[in-house]
Write a protein that holds these residues in place. Sequence first.
Motif, PDB file in Angstrom:
ATOM      1  N   PHE A 292       0.838  -1.201   0.000  1.00  0.00           N
ATOM      2  CA  PHE A 292       0.000   0.000   0.000  1.00  0.00           C
ATOM      3  C   PHE A 292       0.876   1.256   0.000  1.00  0.00           C
ATOM      4  O   PHE A 292       0.665   2.189  -0.780  1.00  0.00           O
ATOM      5  CB  PHE A 292      -0.913  -0.033   1.233  1.00  0.00           C
ATOM      6  CG  PHE A 292      -1.775   1.196   1.399  1.00  0.00           C
ATOM      7  CD1 PHE A 292      -2.973   1.315   0.707  1.00  0.00           C
ATOM      8  CD2 PHE A 292      -1.397   2.231   2.248  1.00  0.00           C
ATOM      9  CE1 PHE A 292      -3.770   2.445   0.852  1.00  0.00           C
ATOM     10  CE2 PHE A 292      -2.184   3.367   2.393  1.00  0.00           C
ATOM     11  CZ  PHE A 292      -3.377   3.469   1.700  1.00  0.00           C
ATOM     12  N   LEU A 293       1.908   1.253   0.867  1.00  0.00           N
ATOM     13  CA  LEU A 293       2.799   2.423   0.947  1.00  0.00           C
ATOM     14  C   LEU A 293       3.615   2.563  -0.333  1.00  0.00           C
ATOM     15  O   LEU A 293       3.771   3.665  -0.869  1.00  0.00           O
ATOM     16  CB  LEU A 293       3.763   2.281   2.128  1.00  0.00           C
ATOM     17  CG  LEU A 293       3.192   2.514   3.525  1.00  0.00           C
ATOM     18  CD1 LEU A 293       4.288   2.303   4.559  1.00  0.00           C
ATOM     19  CD2 LEU A 293       2.620   3.927   3.658  1.00  0.00           C
ATOM     20  N   ALA A 294       4.115   1.436  -0.821  1.00  0.00           N
ATOM     21  CA  ALA A 294       4.961   1.486  -2.026  1.00  0.00           C
ATOM     22  C   ALA A 294       4.145   2.007  -3.209  1.00  0.00           C
ATOM     23  O   ALA A 294       4.612   2.850  -3.988  1.00  0.00           O
ATOM     24  CB  ALA A 294       5.530   0.104  -2.318  1.00  0.00           C
ATOM     25  N   HIS A 295       2.916   1.537  -3.330  1.00  0.00           N
ATOM     26  CA  HIS A 295       2.052   1.997  -4.415  1.00  0.00           C
ATOM     27  C   HIS A 295       1.799   3.504  -4.292  1.00  0.00           C
ATOM     28  O   HIS A 295       1.842   4.243  -5.272  1.00  0.00           O
ATOM     29  CB  HIS A 295       0.735   1.212  -4.383  1.00  0.00           C
ATOM     30  CG  HIS A 295      -0.253   1.666  -5.393  1.00  0.00           C
ATOM     31  ND1 HIS A 295      -1.297   2.503  -5.088  1.00  0.00           N
ATOM     32  CD2 HIS A 295      -0.332   1.447  -6.725  1.00  0.00           C
ATOM     33  CE1 HIS A 295      -1.985   2.762  -6.189  1.00  0.00           C
ATOM     34  NE2 HIS A 295      -1.433   2.139  -7.186  1.00  0.00           N
ATOM     35  N   LEU A 296       1.576   3.933  -3.046  1.00  0.00           N
ATOM     36  CA  LEU A 296       1.330   5.353  -2.786  1.00  0.00           C
ATOM     37  C   LEU A 296       2.500   6.215  -3.287  1.00  0.00           C
ATOM     38  O   LEU A 296       2.305   7.236  -3.955  1.00  0.00           O
ATOM     39  CB  LEU A 296       1.107   5.542  -1.279  1.00  0.00           C
ATOM     40  CG  LEU A 296       1.060   6.926  -0.679  1.00  0.00           C
ATOM     41  CD1 LEU A 296      -0.018   7.759  -1.352  1.00  0.00           C
ATOM     42  CD2 LEU A 296       0.761   6.840   0.812  1.00  0.00           C
ATOM     43  N   TYR A 297       3.748   5.761  -2.987  1.00  0.00           N
ATOM     44  CA  TYR A 297       4.902   6.600  -3.347  1.00  0.00           C
ATOM     45  C   TYR A 297       5.415   6.354  -4.760  1.00  0.00           C
ATOM     46  O   TYR A 297       6.311   7.054  -5.212  1.00  0.00           O
ATOM     47  CB  TYR A 297       6.007   6.475  -2.288  1.00  0.00           C
ATOM     48  CG  TYR A 297       5.537   7.123  -1.018  1.00  0.00           C
ATOM     49  CD1 TYR A 297       5.326   8.508  -0.967  1.00  0.00           C
ATOM     50  CD2 TYR A 297       5.185   6.356   0.086  1.00  0.00           C
ATOM     51  CE1 TYR A 297       4.822   9.100   0.169  1.00  0.00           C
ATOM     52  CE2 TYR A 297       4.680   6.950   1.230  1.00  0.00           C
ATOM     53  CZ  TYR A 297       4.498   8.325   1.263  1.00  0.00           C
ATOM     54  OH  TYR A 297       3.985   8.923   2.384  1.00  0.00           O
ATOM     55  N   LEU A 298       4.852   5.394  -5.443  1.00  0.00           N
ATOM     56  CA  LEU A 298       5.102   5.339  -6.884  1.00  0.00           C
ATOM     57  C   LEU A 298       4.172   6.313  -7.580  1.00  0.00           C
ATOM     58  O   LEU A 298       4.516   6.957  -8.556  1.00  0.00           O
ATOM     59  CB  LEU A 298       4.832   3.922  -7.423  1.00  0.00           C
ATOM     60  CG  LEU A 298       5.965   2.910  -7.380  1.00  0.00           C
ATOM     61  CD1 LEU A 298       5.562   1.659  -8.139  1.00  0.00           C
ATOM     62  CD2 LEU A 298       7.253   3.475  -7.956  1.00  0.00           C
ATOM     63  N   ARG A 299       2.968   6.421  -7.038  1.00  0.00           N
ATOM     64  CA  ARG A 299       1.938   7.242  -7.675  1.00  0.00           C
ATOM     65  C   ARG A 299       2.108   8.724  -7.358  1.00  0.00           C
ATOM     66  O   ARG A 299       1.893   9.575  -8.204  1.00  0.00           O
ATOM     67  CB  ARG A 299       0.571   6.737  -7.203  1.00  0.00           C
ATOM     68  CG  ARG A 299      -0.576   7.429  -7.864  1.00  0.00           C
ATOM     69  CD  ARG A 299      -1.922   6.774  -7.498  1.00  0.00           C
ATOM     70  NE  ARG A 299      -3.001   7.576  -8.008  1.00  0.00           N
ATOM     71  CZ  ARG A 299      -3.997   7.126  -8.755  1.00  0.00           C
ATOM     72  NH1 ARG A 299      -4.073   5.868  -9.066  1.00  0.00           N
ATOM     73  NH2 ARG A 299      -4.935   7.942  -9.183  1.00  0.00           N
ATOM     74  N   TYR A 300       2.468   9.025  -6.098  1.00  0.00           N
ATOM     75  CA  TYR A 300       2.574  10.426  -5.669  1.00  0.00           C
ATOM     76  C   TYR A 300       3.943  10.709  -5.053  1.00  0.00           C
ATOM     77  O   TYR A 300       4.557   9.823  -4.473  1.00  0.00           O
ATOM     78  CB  TYR A 300       1.498  10.744  -4.613  1.00  0.00           C
ATOM     79  CG  TYR A 300       0.099  10.549  -5.112  1.00  0.00           C
ATOM     80  CD1 TYR A 300      -0.383  11.280  -6.201  1.00  0.00           C
ATOM     81  CD2 TYR A 300      -0.758   9.632  -4.506  1.00  0.00           C
ATOM     82  CE1 TYR A 300      -1.680  11.097  -6.671  1.00  0.00           C
ATOM     83  CE2 TYR A 300      -2.054   9.438  -4.974  1.00  0.00           C
ATOM     84  CZ  TYR A 300      -2.501  10.175  -6.061  1.00  0.00           C
ATOM     85  OH  TYR A 300      -3.770   9.989  -6.529  1.00  0.00           O
ATOM     86  N   ASP A 301       4.349  11.985  -5.117  1.00  0.00           N
ATOM     87  CA  ASP A 301       5.560  12.398  -4.393  1.00  0.00           C
ATOM     88  C   ASP A 301       5.254  12.480  -2.903  1.00  0.00           C
ATOM     89  O   ASP A 301       6.072  12.133  -2.063  1.00  0.00           O
ATOM     90  CB  ASP A 301       6.048  13.756  -4.903  1.00  0.00           C
ATOM     91  CG  ASP A 301       6.848  13.606  -6.193  1.00  0.00           C
ATOM     92  OD1 ASP A 301       7.041  12.450  -6.623  1.00  0.00           O
ATOM     93  OD2 ASP A 301       7.253  14.630  -6.772  1.00  0.00           O
ATOM     94  N   SER A 302       4.069  13.002  -2.579  1.00  0.00           N
ATOM     95  CA  SER A 302       3.675  13.072  -1.175  1.00  0.00           C
ATOM     96  C   SER A 302       2.158  13.239  -1.076  1.00  0.00           C
ATOM     97  O   SER A 302       1.503  13.584  -2.068  1.00  0.00           O
ATOM     98  CB  SER A 302       4.370  14.235  -0.462  1.00  0.00           C
ATOM     99  OG  SER A 302       3.881  15.448  -1.000  1.00  0.00           O
ATOM    100  N   VAL A 303       1.636  12.948   0.106  1.00  0.00           N
ATOM    101  CA  VAL A 303       0.205  13.199   0.355  1.00  0.00           C
ATOM    102  C   VAL A 303       0.090  14.070   1.598  1.00  0.00           C
ATOM    103  O   VAL A 303       0.923  13.974   2.502  1.00  0.00           O
ATOM    104  CB  VAL A 303      -0.594  11.902   0.620  1.00  0.00           C
ATOM    105  CG1 VAL A 303      -0.836  11.121  -0.636  1.00  0.00           C
ATOM    106  CG2 VAL A 303       0.058  11.044   1.682  1.00  0.00           C
ATOM    107  N   THR A 304      -0.939  14.904   1.623  1.00  0.00           N
ATOM    108  CA  THR A 304      -1.171  15.703   2.828  1.00  0.00           C
ATOM    109  C   THR A 304      -2.374  15.112   3.545  1.00  0.00           C
ATOM    110  O   THR A 304      -3.438  14.925   2.948  1.00  0.00           O
ATOM    111  CB  THR A 304      -1.452  17.172   2.455  1.00  0.00           C
ATOM    112  OG1 THR A 304      -0.470  17.569   1.501  1.00  0.00           O
ATOM    113  CG2 THR A 304      -1.391  18.076   3.671  1.00  0.00           C
ATOM    114  N   ILE A 305      -2.150  14.780   4.819  1.00  0.00           N
ATOM    115  CA  ILE A 305      -3.203  14.125   5.598  1.00  0.00           C
ATOM    116  C   ILE A 305      -3.527  15.009   6.789  1.00  0.00           C
ATOM    117  O   ILE A 305      -2.625  15.501   7.465  1.00  0.00           O
ATOM    118  CB  ILE A 305      -2.723  12.740   6.099  1.00  0.00           C
ATOM    119  CG1 ILE A 305      -2.228  11.902   4.914  1.00  0.00           C
ATOM    120  CG2 ILE A 305      -3.828  12.003   6.837  1.00  0.00           C
ATOM    121  CD1 ILE A 305      -1.562  10.603   5.328  1.00  0.00           C
ATOM    122  N   ALA A 306      -4.814  15.231   7.017  1.00  0.00           N
ATOM    123  CA  ALA A 306      -5.214  16.024   8.191  1.00  0.00           C
ATOM    124  C   ALA A 306      -6.517  15.447   8.717  1.00  0.00           C
ATOM    125  O   ALA A 306      -7.458  15.237   7.955  1.00  0.00           O
ATOM    126  CB  ALA A 306      -5.396  17.482   7.808  1.00  0.00           C
ATOM    127  N   GLY A 307      -6.552  15.193  10.025  1.00  0.00           N
ATOM    128  CA  GLY A 307      -7.724  14.531  10.586  1.00  0.00           C
ATOM    129  C   GLY A 307      -7.817  13.174   9.922  1.00  0.00           C
ATOM    130  O   GLY A 307      -6.830  12.509   9.689  1.00  0.00           O
TER     131      GLY A 307
END
Length: 318
Positions: A292-307
Motif C-alpha cells: 500500500f505504501l509502495a504503491h502510494l509513493y510510486l503514484r505520488y511524491d507526497s500526500v497531505t493528511i489532516a484529521g
Amino acid sequence: MWDTIEPQLSSGPVSYLIPIQKFIFAFSSLCIAGADPANSPDISENGYMRMDRWLAVQLLPSIPINAFQPLVEIFLHSFAYPFFLVSGDYNKLYEFIETEGKEVISRGQTEFKLGKEDVIHNLLFILGFNAFGGFSIFFLSLLASLESDTTGIQEKLRKEVREKAGSGIGLSFSSVQEMDLVQSFVYETLRLNPPVPLQYGRARKDFDLSSHDAVFKVKKGELLCGFQALAMKDPKVFDDPETFVPDRFTGEKGKELLDYLYWSNGPQSGMPSVSNKQCAGKDFVTLTASLFLAHLYLRYDSVTIAGASFSGVEKPKP
Ligand code: HEM
C-alpha cells in the motif's frame, strides 16, 4: 481508491474512512476468496457496510465503554447478540462468495474435504473478521503515522520505493521485501499501535514464566493475559520506546528487534503453525501494508493528511 479520491480533492479535503474500507474489502475478497466485488453492484457499493454490521454485533460485547457503567456491563456486555440482527447482511455476503468465489470454494472441498457451506463460512470469517476487521484498524494507524511525522519520512519512503521498484520491476509481495525502510515503517506502526492488543491463554501445565529480572510460577489452568502494547514498549529492548522511530527495524540491529515485535501474537521472526496461536496472516498483513505504501509513493511524491482526510496529493513532475 486513489482514482476515486484524486478528482474530488480540488473541492476540498476527502475523508478516507469509507474509501479505505471499500478498498480493503475489495482487496481482501479478491486475495482470499478470488471474488471480485465489481461483479456485484450491491456488494461493490454496500459490501463493506454489511461486513461492518456483522462485525459490530460480534465485537460489541468485548469493546470497553467507560461511560454509563454499570449499565453498559449489564445491557451491552453480558450476552451474545442474536444473529437475526445481521442475518440479512450475512446472507448477502454468503451469496456473493458462493457466486464469485467458486474456484476457492472447490479447493476447500477437494483439498480440505470440507462441505461447501463450511468452506463459505470459513472464508467469510477469515475475510471479514481477520482481514477486513484487522486491516480496518491497522490502516488508520498507518495513515496516522504518516500524518504525525515531522522528520520528512515521505521523501525517504518515496526515494526507497522508486529506487527499488521504479525501473519497471513493479510491485509485488517479493519486490516490497527489498524495501527496508517501508517495512520498518510498517513494523514501527504495529509496535506502537497493535490492532489486537490483548491475548488470553489458559496454562496447560505448571511452568515458570521469566521476565528480565524475575520468575513467576504459573499453575496449570490459570488464565494469563498478555498486553502487547506494554510488551512492545519494553525499555530494556527498545531505545526511546515511546517514540515513533521509522527506521528502527532497519539494518542488522533492527532485524534483531523483530524477535520482540508481537502484534501477531508471536514474534515477527517466528512462524505461525498448528501448535501455536500466531496470526496465520502474519506476512500477508505486513506485506500488504508495505505494498500500500509502495504503491502510494510510486503514484505520488507526497500526500497531505489532516484529521481522517486527505487534503492534497503531489504528483511526480513529468
Ligand atoms: C491487520 C490485520 C490483522 C491483525 C492485526 C491480526 C492479528 C491477529 C492476532 C493478534 C491473532 C491471535 C488471536 C488470539 O489467539 O488471541 C490472530 C490470529 C489469526 N489470524 Fe490474524 N490478524 C490480521 C489479519 C489476518 C489475515 C489477513 C488473516 C488471513 C488471511 C489472518 C488469519 C488469522 C488466523 C487464521 C488466526 C488464528 C490462528 C490460530 O488461532 O491458530 N489474520 N491474528
